[in-house]
Enzyme design. Structure first.
Site, PDB file in Angstrom:
ATOM      1  N   GLY A   1       0.818  -1.221   0.000  1.00 38.27           N
ATOM      2  CA  GLY A   1       0.000   0.000   0.000  1.00 38.27           C
ATOM      3  C   GLY A   1       0.843   1.260   0.000  1.00 38.27           C
ATOM      4  O   GLY A   1       0.600   2.185   0.774  1.00 38.27           O
TER       5      GLY A   1
ATOM      6  N   ARG B   1      -2.053  -1.429  -6.104  1.00 37.88           N
ATOM      7  CA  ARG B   1      -2.759  -1.743  -7.362  1.00 37.88           C
ATOM      8  C   ARG B   1      -2.539  -0.666  -8.419  1.00 37.88           C
ATOM      9  O   ARG B   1      -2.584  -0.945  -9.600  1.00 37.88           O
ATOM     10  CB  ARG B   1      -4.264  -1.900  -7.099  1.00 37.88           C
ATOM     11  CG  ARG B   1      -4.633  -3.145  -6.333  1.00 37.88           C
ATOM     12  CD  ARG B   1      -6.043  -3.067  -5.819  1.00 37.88           C
ATOM     13  NE  ARG B   1      -6.215  -1.896  -4.960  1.00 37.88           N
ATOM     14  CZ  ARG B   1      -7.358  -1.507  -4.420  1.00 37.88           C
ATOM     15  NH1 ARG B   1      -8.449  -2.185  -4.663  1.00 37.88           N
ATOM     16  NH2 ARG B   1      -7.408  -0.440  -3.641  1.00 37.88           N
ATOM     17  N   ARG B   2      -2.314   0.577  -8.008  1.00 41.43           N
ATOM     18  CA  ARG B   2      -2.226   1.666  -8.992  1.00 41.43           C
ATOM     19  C   ARG B   2      -0.782   1.787  -9.486  1.00 41.43           C
ATOM     20  O   ARG B   2       0.055   2.425  -8.860  1.00 41.43           O
ATOM     21  CB  ARG B   2      -2.720   2.977  -8.357  1.00 41.43           C
ATOM     22  CG  ARG B   2      -4.228   2.984  -8.129  1.00 41.43           C
ATOM     23  CD  ARG B   2      -4.682   4.139  -7.281  1.00 41.43           C
ATOM     24  NE  ARG B   2      -4.288   4.015  -5.886  1.00 41.43           N
ATOM     25  CZ  ARG B   2      -4.581   4.898  -4.942  1.00 41.43           C
ATOM     26  NH1 ARG B   2      -5.257   5.982  -5.240  1.00 41.43           N
ATOM     27  NH2 ARG B   2      -4.192   4.697  -3.697  1.00 41.43           N
TER      28      ARG B   2
ATOM     29  N   VAL C   1      -3.843  -7.365  -2.979  1.00 41.74           N
ATOM     30  CA  VAL C   1      -3.513  -8.294  -1.881  1.00 41.74           C
ATOM     31  C   VAL C   1      -4.576  -9.379  -1.697  1.00 41.74           C
ATOM     32  O   VAL C   1      -4.324 -10.398  -1.062  1.00 41.74           O
ATOM     33  CB  VAL C   1      -3.268  -7.574  -0.524  1.00 41.74           C
ATOM     34  CG1 VAL C   1      -2.030  -6.697  -0.576  1.00 41.74           C
ATOM     35  CG2 VAL C   1      -4.486  -6.795  -0.068  1.00 41.74           C
TER      36      VAL C   1
ATOM     37  N   TYR D   1     -15.269  -3.036   9.770  1.00 41.86           N
ATOM     38  CA  TYR D   1     -13.902  -2.472   9.765  1.00 41.86           C
ATOM     39  C   TYR D   1     -13.258  -2.751  11.121  1.00 41.86           C
ATOM     40  O   TYR D   1     -12.104  -3.170  11.188  1.00 41.86           O
ATOM     41  CB  TYR D   1     -13.914  -0.974   9.453  1.00 41.86           C
ATOM     42  CG  TYR D   1     -12.517  -0.374   9.454  1.00 41.86           C
ATOM     43  CD1 TYR D   1     -11.577  -0.765   8.504  1.00 41.86           C
ATOM     44  CD2 TYR D   1     -12.118   0.542  10.425  1.00 41.86           C
ATOM     45  CE1 TYR D   1     -10.282  -0.249   8.508  1.00 41.86           C
ATOM     46  CE2 TYR D   1     -10.829   1.073  10.441  1.00 41.86           C
ATOM     47  CZ  TYR D   1      -9.920   0.671   9.480  1.00 41.86           C
ATOM     48  OH  TYR D   1      -8.633   1.180   9.491  1.00 41.86           O
TER      49      TYR D   1
ATOM     50  N   PRO E   1      -2.822   3.529  14.668  1.00 45.62           N
ATOM     51  CA  PRO E   1      -3.056   4.970  14.585  1.00 45.62           C
ATOM     52  C   PRO E   1      -4.498   5.332  14.895  1.00 45.62           C
ATOM     53  O   PRO E   1      -5.421   4.536  14.677  1.00 45.62           O
ATOM     54  CB  PRO E   1      -2.734   5.311  13.118  1.00 45.62           C
ATOM     55  CG  PRO E   1      -2.042   4.100  12.551  1.00 45.62           C
ATOM     56  CD  PRO E   1      -2.577   2.938  13.346  1.00 45.62           C
ATOM     57  N   GLY E   2      -4.682   6.569  15.361  1.00 40.13           N
ATOM     58  CA  GLY E   2      -6.022   7.182  15.400  1.00 40.13           C
ATOM     59  C   GLY E   2      -6.272   7.824  14.048  1.00 40.13           C
ATOM     60  O   GLY E   2      -5.927   7.254  13.014  1.00 40.13           O
TER      61      GLY E   2
ATOM     62  N   THR F   1      -5.475  10.988   5.206  1.00 45.45           N
ATOM     63  CA  THR F   1      -4.938  10.358   3.983  1.00 45.45           C
ATOM     64  C   THR F   1      -6.120  10.199   3.015  1.00 45.45           C
ATOM     65  O   THR F   1      -7.145  10.851   3.181  1.00 45.45           O
ATOM     66  CB  THR F   1      -4.357   8.968   4.307  1.00 45.45           C
ATOM     67  OG1 THR F   1      -5.448   8.153   4.812  1.00 45.45           O
ATOM     68  CG2 THR F   1      -3.251   9.013   5.345  1.00 45.45           C
TER      69      THR F   1
ATOM     70  N   PHE G   1      -7.845   7.656   3.113  1.00 46.00           N
ATOM     71  CA  PHE G   1      -8.650   6.673   3.836  1.00 46.00           C
ATOM     72  C   PHE G   1     -10.153   6.990   3.807  1.00 46.00           C
ATOM     73  O   PHE G   1     -10.973   6.139   3.454  1.00 46.00           O
ATOM     74  CB  PHE G   1      -8.135   6.605   5.281  1.00 46.00           C
ATOM     75  CG  PHE G   1      -8.886   5.680   6.183  1.00 46.00           C
ATOM     76  CD1 PHE G   1      -8.567   4.330   6.253  1.00 46.00           C
ATOM     77  CD2 PHE G   1      -9.922   6.146   6.981  1.00 46.00           C
ATOM     78  CE1 PHE G   1      -9.269   3.470   7.094  1.00 46.00           C
ATOM     79  CE2 PHE G   1     -10.626   5.298   7.818  1.00 46.00           C
ATOM     80  CZ  PHE G   1     -10.303   3.957   7.874  1.00 46.00           C
TER      81      PHE G   1
HETATM   82  P1  NDP Z   1      -4.845   5.264   1.906  1.00 46.79           P
HETATM   83  O1  NDP Z   1      -6.196   5.030   1.308  1.00 46.79           O
HETATM   84  O2  NDP Z   1      -4.184   6.577   1.633  1.00 46.79           O
HETATM   85  O3  NDP Z   1      -3.844   4.098   1.502  1.00 46.79           O
HETATM   86  C1  NDP Z   1      -4.255   2.767   1.416  1.00 46.79           C
HETATM   87  C2  NDP Z   1      -3.192   1.974   0.685  1.00 46.79           C
HETATM   88  O4  NDP Z   1      -3.592   0.595   0.681  1.00 46.79           O
HETATM   89  C3  NDP Z   1      -3.047   2.412  -0.759  1.00 46.79           C
HETATM   90  O5  NDP Z   1      -1.699   2.439  -1.123  1.00 46.79           O
HETATM   91  C4  NDP Z   1      -3.774   1.326  -1.529  1.00 46.79           C
HETATM   92  O6  NDP Z   1      -3.152   1.104  -2.798  1.00 46.79           O
HETATM   93  C5  NDP Z   1      -3.531   0.098  -0.641  1.00 46.79           C
HETATM   94  N1  NDP Z   1      -4.573  -0.898  -0.867  1.00 46.79           N
HETATM   95  C6  NDP Z   1      -5.889  -0.810  -0.569  1.00 46.79           C
HETATM   96  N2  NDP Z   1      -6.548  -1.889  -0.997  1.00 46.79           N
HETATM   97  C7  NDP Z   1      -5.621  -2.688  -1.598  1.00 46.79           C
HETATM   98  C8  NDP Z   1      -5.696  -3.938  -2.259  1.00 46.79           C
HETATM   99  N3  NDP Z   1      -6.848  -4.601  -2.408  1.00 46.79           N
HETATM  100  N4  NDP Z   1      -4.555  -4.466  -2.763  1.00 46.79           N
HETATM  101  C9  NDP Z   1      -3.377  -3.801  -2.644  1.00 46.79           C
HETATM  102  N5  NDP Z   1      -3.247  -2.623  -2.027  1.00 46.79           N
HETATM  103  C10 NDP Z   1      -4.363  -2.058  -1.523  1.00 46.79           C
HETATM  104  O7  NDP Z   1      -5.051   5.084   3.477  1.00 46.79           O
HETATM  105  P2  NDP Z   1      -4.021   5.048   4.710  1.00 46.79           P
HETATM  106  O8  NDP Z   1      -2.663   5.381   4.290  1.00 46.79           O
HETATM  107  O9  NDP Z   1      -4.644   5.847   5.785  1.00 46.79           O
HETATM  108  O10 NDP Z   1      -4.139   3.526   5.129  1.00 46.79           O
HETATM  109  C11 NDP Z   1      -3.033   2.678   5.329  1.00 46.79           C
HETATM  110  C12 NDP Z   1      -3.340   1.739   6.488  1.00 46.79           C
HETATM  111  O11 NDP Z   1      -3.511   2.500   7.681  1.00 46.79           O
HETATM  112  C13 NDP Z   1      -4.606   0.909   6.324  1.00 46.79           C
HETATM  113  O12 NDP Z   1      -4.351  -0.398   6.760  1.00 46.79           O
HETATM  114  C14 NDP Z   1      -5.600   1.608   7.251  1.00 46.79           C
HETATM  115  O13 NDP Z   1      -6.596   0.741   7.703  1.00 46.79           O
HETATM  116  C15 NDP Z   1      -4.661   2.036   8.365  1.00 46.79           C
HETATM  117  N6  NDP Z   1      -5.136   3.098   9.230  1.00 46.79           N
HETATM  118  C16 NDP Z   1      -5.498   4.314   8.719  1.00 46.79           C
HETATM  119  C17 NDP Z   1      -5.953   5.311   9.571  1.00 46.79           C
HETATM  120  C18 NDP Z   1      -6.441   6.629   9.070  1.00 46.79           C
HETATM  121  O14 NDP Z   1      -7.116   7.349   9.855  1.00 46.79           O
HETATM  122  N7  NDP Z   1      -6.113   7.032   7.842  1.00 46.79           N
HETATM  123  C19 NDP Z   1      -5.967   5.105  11.035  1.00 46.79           C
HETATM  124  C20 NDP Z   1      -5.595   3.790  11.456  1.00 46.79           C
HETATM  125  C21 NDP Z   1      -5.162   2.843  10.580  1.00 46.79           C
HETATM  126  P3  NDP Z   1      -3.937   0.890  -4.185  1.00 46.79           P
HETATM  127  O15 NDP Z   1      -5.264   1.584  -4.063  1.00 46.79           O
HETATM  128  O16 NDP Z   1      -3.029   1.505  -5.203  1.00 46.79           O
HETATM  129  O17 NDP Z   1      -4.033  -0.583  -4.308  1.00 46.79           O
HETATM  130  C1  8X3 Z   2      -8.787   4.368  10.901  1.00 50.88           C
HETATM  131  C2  8X3 Z   2      -9.154   5.194  12.080  1.00 50.88           C
HETATM  132  O1  8X3 Z   2     -11.112   5.888  13.543  1.00 50.88           O
HETATM  133  O2  8X3 Z   2     -11.372   6.111  11.137  1.00 50.88           O
HETATM  134  O3  8X3 Z   2      -8.465   3.076  11.263  1.00 50.88           O
HETATM  135  O4  8X3 Z   2     -11.409   3.938  12.175  1.00 50.88           O
HETATM  136  S1  8X3 Z   2     -10.848   5.281  12.235  1.00 50.88           S
END
Ligand code: NDP
Ligand code: 8X3
Length: 248
Positions: A9, A33-34, A56, A148, A178-179, A183, A185
């Site tokens: 990711g 994926r991108r 994945v 989730y 993380p909280g 991003t 997300f």
């Molecule tokens: P983003 O959406 O910015 O990044 C997500 C990444 O995961 C991208 O690079 C995406 O790549 C990759 N991804 C998603 N689905 C797939 C797939 N099916 N196959 C391969 N790659 C995949 O979000 P974040 O950076 O915030 O998220 C990263 C991690 O942090 C996640 O596990 C998320 O749950 C976790 N997290 C995030 C929080 C937040 O508040 N943002 C808080 C707590 C945890 P692509 O689309 O190119 O495949």
């Molecule tokens: C991402 C943080 O609070 O949006 O895992 O679920 S929250």
């Protein structure tokens, strides 16, 4: 020769920021994926980089991608299981089964598929460090978070299990929870509704991807005898999954 880190990711958010932070000290395998984003990140990194383009969820694609690595890239020192997302935010009775499938398949099974492809090499070399990106959502359920939450509770359990099973093999396992991190997300969670996504981060200073990337760098930079096993990282305005001190 620099050690090798594989980051899943790495096309946006935490994964991309981590690639940038680790580049001075690591050769990098970045995945997502991108493919155009992977190429763009690769071109901006001042280190040797291999890009692997797979979903994945696709076990065959995961295995083929890891097997396709040139011999000199096979000995992966660090695995950062970061790929994941939330899909939807709805009460359990209204949730989309497709969203549920996506979250379990990506956040839990995808993490396992990638780990399964890499851990045996670490075990045979008796060396390695795995960092799983969990979440506050993995220790506290919140309204409408249900599946989730389940997926991240799963990551928490897998991290604990990995730490136990890999302990005899000299492999460190860490989890960062993380909280709220600003991003892509929430854009993914709300299916491209940017306005709704932006609102999540309004009225307080959310964590930025680089904050978690720096945490990863810190964990990796500890001496061999130290493992930061588990870390909860909030923005200062956040006190729990549901309590954020927002300025109105
Ligand atoms: P983003 O959406 O910015 O990044 C997500 C990444 O995961 C991208 O690079 C995406 O790549 C990759 N991804 C998603 N689905 C797939 C797939 N099916 N196959 C391969 N790659 C995949 O979000 P974040 O950076 O915030 O998220 C990263 C991690 O942090 C996640 O596990 C998320 O749950 C976790 N997290 C995030 C929080 C937040 O508040 N943002 C808080 C707590 C945890 P692509 O689309 O190119 O495949
Ligand atoms: C991402 C943080 O609070 O949006 O895992 O679920 S929250």
């Amino acid at each position: 020769m620099k050690p090798i880190a594989l980051i899943t990711g790495a096309t946006s958010g935490i994964g991309e920021a981590t690639a940038r932070i680790l580049a001075p000290k690591y050769r990098l395998i970045i995945t997502g994926r991108r493919s155009e984003r992977l190429d763009q990140v690769k071109n901006e990194l001042d280190t040797e980089v291999i890009t692997l383009n797979f979903d994945v969820r696709d076990r065959e694609a995961v295995n083929q991608a890891i097997e396709s690595l040139p011999a000199e890239w096979q000995e992966i020192d660090v695995l950062i299981n970061n790929a994941g997302n939330a899909h939807g935010l709805a009460p359990i009775q209204d949730g989309s089964v497709d969203d549920w499938d996506a979250m379990i398949d990506i956040n839990v099974k995808g993490l396992l598929y990638v780990s399964k492809a890499i851990i045996p090499g670490m075990v045979s070399r008796k060396k390695g460090h795995i960092i799983n990106i969990g979440s506050i959502a993995g220790i506290e359920a919140y309204p409408n978070g249900n599946v989730y939450n389940a997926s991240k509770f799963g990551v928490n359990a897998i991290s604990q299990g990995m730490r136990l099973d890999l302990n005899p093999h000299n492999i460190k396992v860490s989890e960062i929870k993380p909280g709220l991190v600003q991003t892509e997300f929430s854009e993914v969670r709300f299916k491209g509704d940017k306005e709704k996504a932006d609102k999540v981060y309004q009225g307080f200073d959310a964590l930025q991807a680089v904050d978690i990337a720096e945490t990863i760098e810190f964990i990796l930079s500890r001496p061999a005898h130290v493992n930061i096993a588990d870390m909860l990282v909030f923005p200062s305005a956040q006190a729990s999954a549901t309590m954020v001190n927002k300025k109105s």
